[in-house]
Structures are given as C-alpha cells and as structure tokens.
Design a protein around this motif. Structure first.
Motif, PDB file in Angstrom:
ATOM      1  N   ILE A 151      13.025  -0.332 -14.437  1.00 55.86           N
ATOM      2  CA  ILE A 151      13.319  -0.089 -15.662  1.00 55.86           C
ATOM      3  C   ILE A 151      14.559  -0.877 -16.087  1.00 55.86           C
ATOM      4  N   GLU A 152      15.494  -0.954 -15.105  1.00 54.26           N
ATOM      5  CA  GLU A 152      16.497  -1.902 -15.217  1.00 54.26           C
ATOM      6  C   GLU A 152      16.115  -3.193 -15.579  1.00 54.26           C
ATOM      7  N   LEU A 153      15.421  -3.816 -14.789  1.00 50.25           N
ATOM      8  CA  LEU A 153      14.695  -5.138 -14.696  1.00 50.25           C
ATOM      9  C   LEU A 153      14.002  -5.413 -16.248  1.00 50.25           C
ATOM     10  N   LEU A 154      13.164  -4.654 -16.406  1.00 50.84           N
ATOM     11  CA  LEU A 154      12.422  -4.649 -17.767  1.00 50.84           C
ATOM     12  C   LEU A 154      13.286  -4.684 -18.871  1.00 50.84           C
ATOM     13  N   SER A 155      14.282  -3.756 -18.886  1.00 40.65           N
ATOM     14  CA  SER A 155      15.415  -3.650 -20.206  1.00 40.65           C
ATOM     15  C   SER A 155      16.031  -5.164 -20.033  1.00 40.65           C
ATOM     16  N   GLN A 156      16.489  -5.672 -19.086  1.00 41.23           N
ATOM     17  CA  GLN A 156      17.415  -6.759 -18.836  1.00 41.23           C
ATOM     18  C   GLN A 156      16.545  -8.032 -19.392  1.00 41.23           C
ATOM     19  N   TYR A 157      15.311  -8.042 -19.311  1.00 43.46           N
ATOM     20  CA  TYR A 157      14.241  -9.381 -19.751  1.00 43.46           C
ATOM     21  C   TYR A 157      13.633  -8.718 -21.146  1.00 43.46           C
ATOM     22  N   ASN A 158      13.793  -7.550 -21.505  1.00 44.04           N
ATOM     23  CA  ASN A 158      13.522  -7.177 -22.695  1.00 44.04           C
ATOM     24  C   ASN A 158      11.846  -6.901 -22.841  1.00 44.04           C
ATOM     25  N   VAL A 159      11.571  -6.408 -21.980  1.00 43.39           N
ATOM     26  CA  VAL A 159       9.787  -6.576 -21.692  1.00 43.39           C
ATOM     27  C   VAL A 159       9.289  -5.074 -21.637  1.00 43.39           C
ATOM     28  N   PHE A 160       8.270  -4.864 -22.465  1.00 43.53           N
ATOM     29  CA  PHE A 160       7.611  -3.377 -22.472  1.00 43.53           C
ATOM     30  C   PHE A 160       6.727  -3.074 -20.984  1.00 43.53           C
ATOM     31  N   LEU A 161       6.904  -1.907 -20.863  1.00 47.10           N
ATOM     32  CA  LEU A 161       6.221  -1.143 -19.644  1.00 47.10           C
ATOM     33  C   LEU A 161       4.941  -0.376 -20.189  1.00 47.10           C
ATOM     34  N   ILE A 162       3.758  -0.936 -19.935  1.00 46.60           N
ATOM     35  CA  ILE A 162       2.650   0.050 -20.348  1.00 46.60           C
ATOM     36  C   ILE A 162       2.446   0.787 -18.799  1.00 46.60           C
ATOM     37  N   GLU A 163       2.710   1.978 -19.028  1.00 45.14           N
ATOM     38  CA  GLU A 163       2.751   2.823 -17.677  1.00 45.14           C
ATOM     39  C   GLU A 163       1.393   3.581 -17.659  1.00 45.14           C
ATOM     40  N   PRO A 195       0.658  -1.258   0.295  1.00 46.36           N
ATOM     41  CA  PRO A 195      -0.106  -0.036  -0.126  1.00 46.36           C
ATOM     42  C   PRO A 195       0.726   1.303  -0.097  1.00 46.36           C
ATOM     43  N   ARG A 196       2.082   1.171   0.645  1.00 50.37           N
ATOM     44  CA  ARG A 196       3.002   2.322   0.380  1.00 50.37           C
ATOM     45  C   ARG A 196       4.111   2.115  -0.517  1.00 50.37           C
ATOM     46  N   GLU A 197       4.740   1.137  -0.413  1.00 48.73           N
ATOM     47  CA  GLU A 197       5.823   0.804  -1.444  1.00 48.73           C
ATOM     48  C   GLU A 197       5.635   0.594  -2.632  1.00 48.73           C
ATOM     49  N   GLY A 198       4.722   0.033  -3.130  1.00 44.47           N
ATOM     50  CA  GLY A 198       4.059  -0.287  -4.480  1.00 44.47           C
ATOM     51  C   GLY A 198       4.703  -1.715  -4.900  1.00 44.47           C
ATOM     52  N   ILE A 199       4.789  -1.874  -6.036  1.00 43.42           N
ATOM     53  CA  ILE A 199       5.071  -3.301  -6.426  1.00 43.42           C
ATOM     54  C   ILE A 199       6.447  -3.914  -5.967  1.00 43.42           C
ATOM     55  N   ASP A 200       6.399  -5.120  -5.353  1.00 43.99           N
ATOM     56  CA  ASP A 200       7.412  -5.969  -5.027  1.00 43.99           C
ATOM     57  C   ASP A 200       8.266  -6.345  -6.177  1.00 43.99           C
ATOM     58  N   LEU A 201       9.533  -5.719  -6.177  1.00 41.95           N
ATOM     59  CA  LEU A 201      10.442  -5.931  -7.527  1.00 41.95           C
ATOM     60  C   LEU A 201      11.250  -7.080  -7.314  1.00 41.95           C
ATOM     61  N   GLU A 202      11.316  -7.635  -6.048  1.00 39.26           N
ATOM     62  CA  GLU A 202      12.038  -9.102  -5.848  1.00 39.26           C
ATOM     63  C   GLU A 202      10.944 -10.277  -6.840  1.00 39.26           C
TER      64      GLU A 202
END
Length: 471
Positions: free
Chosen positions: A267-279, A223-230
């Motif tokens: 963005i680093e993670l999505l770039s690493q896995y070549n995944v698009f972000l629909i923001e 609720p405060r920190e947003g999506i869990d990047l791990e």
C-alpha cells in the motif's frame, strides 16, 4: 520466556530436526500435559501458535499433525522479474479449456469452484423462498446500484469485525466478483494503460485486460511469499502504471498469502506512485489458521484500494453475488454498472441478506474451513505418494488449490489433453500467464473428497506423468 513459548520452540526444533515428520500425529493435549507438567490451556495455546505459524495442522476429532513443508517452485528463480505485454490474446484458449471441463462425468480437478456438495443448499433455499414470499413489488428499484441496503450493511459489519471501517455507502453489490473486478478496473483505466498483475495470475485478470485493451506488466510471484515487491517497485518506476490487479490472500493459482508487513509495504508503494489497487479477495474466508487474514485495504489511507469479493466460493456459485468496497470510486462504478448489467439479481440479494442475518453463515464457514483443510492435506499426501519425486506439489495454508510443477521439459498441456481423455479435468499453467514460463505447471482443485474415484484419478495422473518422463 513464557511456558507456552518454550513448548512452541521445543516442538518447532523437533520438527526441523525431523524428529517429527510431515503427517506425524503429535501427542494429544492431555498426553502433552502429563509429559511436560504444563496446564491444558498452556499446551493448547502452544499448539494454536504452532498452527498459526504453519508448523502443524489440526484435524477435527483426530488431533494435531505436522503440516506439509511448503515447497518452492523453481520458476520463481527465473531472471524475469517483470514482463511487459503490449497485446493480450488468451481468451480463446481459456474458453476452450473451460468448455472442455463441461463433459459429463468429468472429475473436475480444473474447476475454480469448490466441491458443490459443500454448499449449504437447504439453508440457502429456505432464505430464497422467504425472500420470494416477502419481496415487495418495488424490489427491482430498491435493489438497483449500489444494491440492497441491508446486504451492504451486513457486509460492512463483516469488515468492522476485522477492524476495517467501510461505510455501506462505499459498497456496490455486483453480479459476482468478476463484475466487481471488471467494473473497478474500467473505472480507473483507459484503453492502452499499463496494469500490473502477478506472474502467474488468475486467468480472469488476463481476460479483463484483453477485453479493455489494456497492457500488462507481469511481476514475479513466489509460491509462498507472494508478489516480489522489489520487482513491483521497478515496474512502477519504469512505466506509467494506472492500477494493480492482485490477490493478497490465498492467491489463485499459487495459494500464497502476503504477510501483513508486505501488505502494508504494498500500500505504501502504490500510494507513493498514486496507483489504484484492484484487490481480488474471493478466498479470504477460506483460511486454515486461527485468524482471518486482513486485506491490503486495511492499510489504505488514501482510498486507492478497491476491495472485491463474493459469496461464490463460500455459499453458492450460481447465485453470482459479489461486491466491491470502492470508497471514493463507488459512484463511478455504479454508473458503469447501470450501463452494463444494470444491477445484481434482486431476489438473490434479498435471499443473501436473509441468510447472513442468521448465525448459519458463521457455522457453515467453520465447517467449510475444516473440511477444506482436511481434503487439501489428504490430496497433497496422495499426490506425493503417487507422483515421481521430480514433481513439486506446493502446499499452502488456506484455499483449496495445489500448484504442481513438473520437470521443465514436460508440457502440462499435453498432460491436460491426455487426462481429458480419461475424463479428468486440469488447469494447465498456460492459463495463468501470457508467456510460456509456466507451461510445465498446473493447478489442481483439492476441495473434493479423496474417495475411490478421486484416488483413481490421481493414480491415473501419476501414470501419465511417469509415461511422459520415460519418453
């Protein structure tokens, strides 16, 4: 340590030690200068730093107050970090909930839009009239995809004001943000692809995945920190993900905003896995602090972030004008748009270009942000005053939603149905997930003035909750 930093640390410690309680008014700037011997500018700087850090909030003509403490919903402690959903079937349920809120005389706490009385209708209407008078006969052709050139240039300048370089040629004007999001998703996926969404997420994302026959990976979101990047990285490692549909600022329904560090890491993670972000960034103008939060797109170097927004939450919902800063995907999106809606309304595009070319928009936004901050804080206080202590009301700095968590055994759908009989609309947690994980939660629109009618509705909600707890 600078003088203002000493004052920041002093007040922060006082708040942490409960010397100043939530809602307490701090000494005025002038009083604080007399007490500390510091200059007025030093005290003002300290207060602004505390406000930007979420410790205090300012209310126009009233001064500075201790901000609500962000509460953490226990749902985030779930062991379920990533949930896979092969087939999504939620549209009928969402349709029924949204239709029910159209009852006459409804108190629409379930609405996704802010209080319509906050829109600058007179100014917008003047721009619409001016556009209609000067609209050339070729306007339908001139405003086809990618959209009105002047409007795209004005939007590009707003990006530039944040230090983000977006060419007008990268921007596609759409019939609202939802079309921008849908077209973006369609441009980068095929039926059967995996798409990451937040958990909970905006119900429009779930509807889009269902319509396009896509599969969902729901990633735990705080609720405060947003999506869990791990958890996000685990999902990227375990599935051939094609896109992520995420809200990085003032997320709907939770209200959370990612830090710049988390946006950069995302963005680093999505770039690493070549995944698009629909923001999905439709609430980006509705911040409460001193600075507008950056979108994740600001950190994108590989053209993987498609940034979508609109004017529906800040100007007029009914105009249905949005856009996507699509980069290299601009042309494919234009082609998809030509095969669906053809283009956004030409007169409305011209009217918005007229309005945005004046200073009216910035003046309106400043007033809107102040009003939403005051109303959200007042609604939060009212809910805390009337609801049982076992109910969690999550407050966030920005936007106009409050995320409410009832005790685990309470079904928010039952509360929704009972409230609807009293002409009170809510957004039950079931709308924001394909699982039952948030069935005890609900989202409440806090953009309305806490007048007699709204206070009476909140008291009635509290009565219904207490009755359910006693059963």
């Amino acid at each position: 340590m600078a003088k203002y930093e000493k004052l920041v640390e002093q007040i922060r410690n006082q708040i942490q030690n409960d010397i100043w309680a939530v809602g307490d008014k701090l000494p005025s700037l002038r009083k604080q200068t007399e007490t500390t011997g510091m200059s007025l500018m030093t005290v003002l700087h300290a207060y602004q730093v505390l406000e930007s850090q979420g410790w205090i909030v300012s209310h126009a003509r009233s001064g500075y107050f201790v901000a609500p403490k962000i509460q953490y919903a226990s749902t985030t402690e779930s062991d379920v970090t990533v949930q896979t959903t092969e087939t999504i079937d939620i549209n009928d349920f969402i349709f029924d909930v949204l239709q029910a809120s159209r009852k006459p005389h409804i108190i629409d706490f379930g609405s996704v839009y802010p209080d319509p009385t906050l829109y600058p209708r007179q100014q917008i209407n003047k721009s619409l009239i001016a556009a209609a008078r000067t609209m050339p006969t070729s306007s339908a052709l001139d405003n086809r995809p990618p959209g009105n050139k002047e409007l795209r240039q004005l939007i590009a300048k707003r990006y530039a004001a944040q230090g983000i370089s977006v060419s007008p040629d990268e921007i596609v004007i759409t019939a609202g943000a939802l079309e921008a999001l849908n077209l973006s998703l369609q441009a980068v996926t095929q039926p059967g692809d995996w798409v990451i969404v937040e958990s909970p997420t905006f119900y429009g994302a779930l509807q889009s995945l269902q319509r396009l026959n896509l599969r969902a990976l729901s990633v735990r979101t705080h609720p405060r920190e947003g999506i869990d990047l791990e958890s996000l990285e685990k999902a990227l490692q375990s599935h051939p993900v094609k896109a992520c549909w995420l809200m990085t600022n003032h997320q709907n329904p939770l209200g959370c905003t990612l830090t710049e560090a988390k946006k950069e890491r995302l963005i680093e993670l999505l770039s690493q896995y070549n995944v698009f972000l629909i923001e999905d960034d439709v609430y980006n103008e509705l911040y409460f602090g001193a600075n507008k939060p950056l979108p994740a797109k600001a950190f994108d170097q590989d053209g993987l972030a498609l940034h979508c927004s609109s004017f529906s939450k800040t100007l007029v919902a009914g105009f249905r004008i949005g856009w996507v800063a699509a980069g290299k995907m601009a042309l494919p999106i234009q082609k998809l748009q030509m095969m669906s809606t053809l283009s956004a309304s030409a007169p409305i595009q011209l009217a918005l270009a007229n309005y945005l070319s004046t200073r009216n928009y910035e003046n309106h936004l400043r007033k809107l942000r102040r009003t939403l901050e005051q109303r959200k804080f007042a609604t939060w206080q009212m809910l805390r005053a009337h609801l049982p202590t076992s109910v969690s009301v999550n407050y966030s700095e920005g936007g106009y939603f409050l995320w409410i968590e009832l005790p685990q055994h309470i079904d928010a759908m039952v509360l929704y149905q009972l409230a609807l009989k009293d002409n009170i609309s809510l957004a039950p947690g079931k709308m924001f997930s394909v699982s039952d994980q948030f069935n005890h939660c609900l989202r409440l629109n806090a953009s309305f003035d806490c007048a007699t009618t709204e206070e009476r509705a909140i008291k009635r909600l509290a009565e219904l909750v207490r009755a359910m707890l006693d059963e």
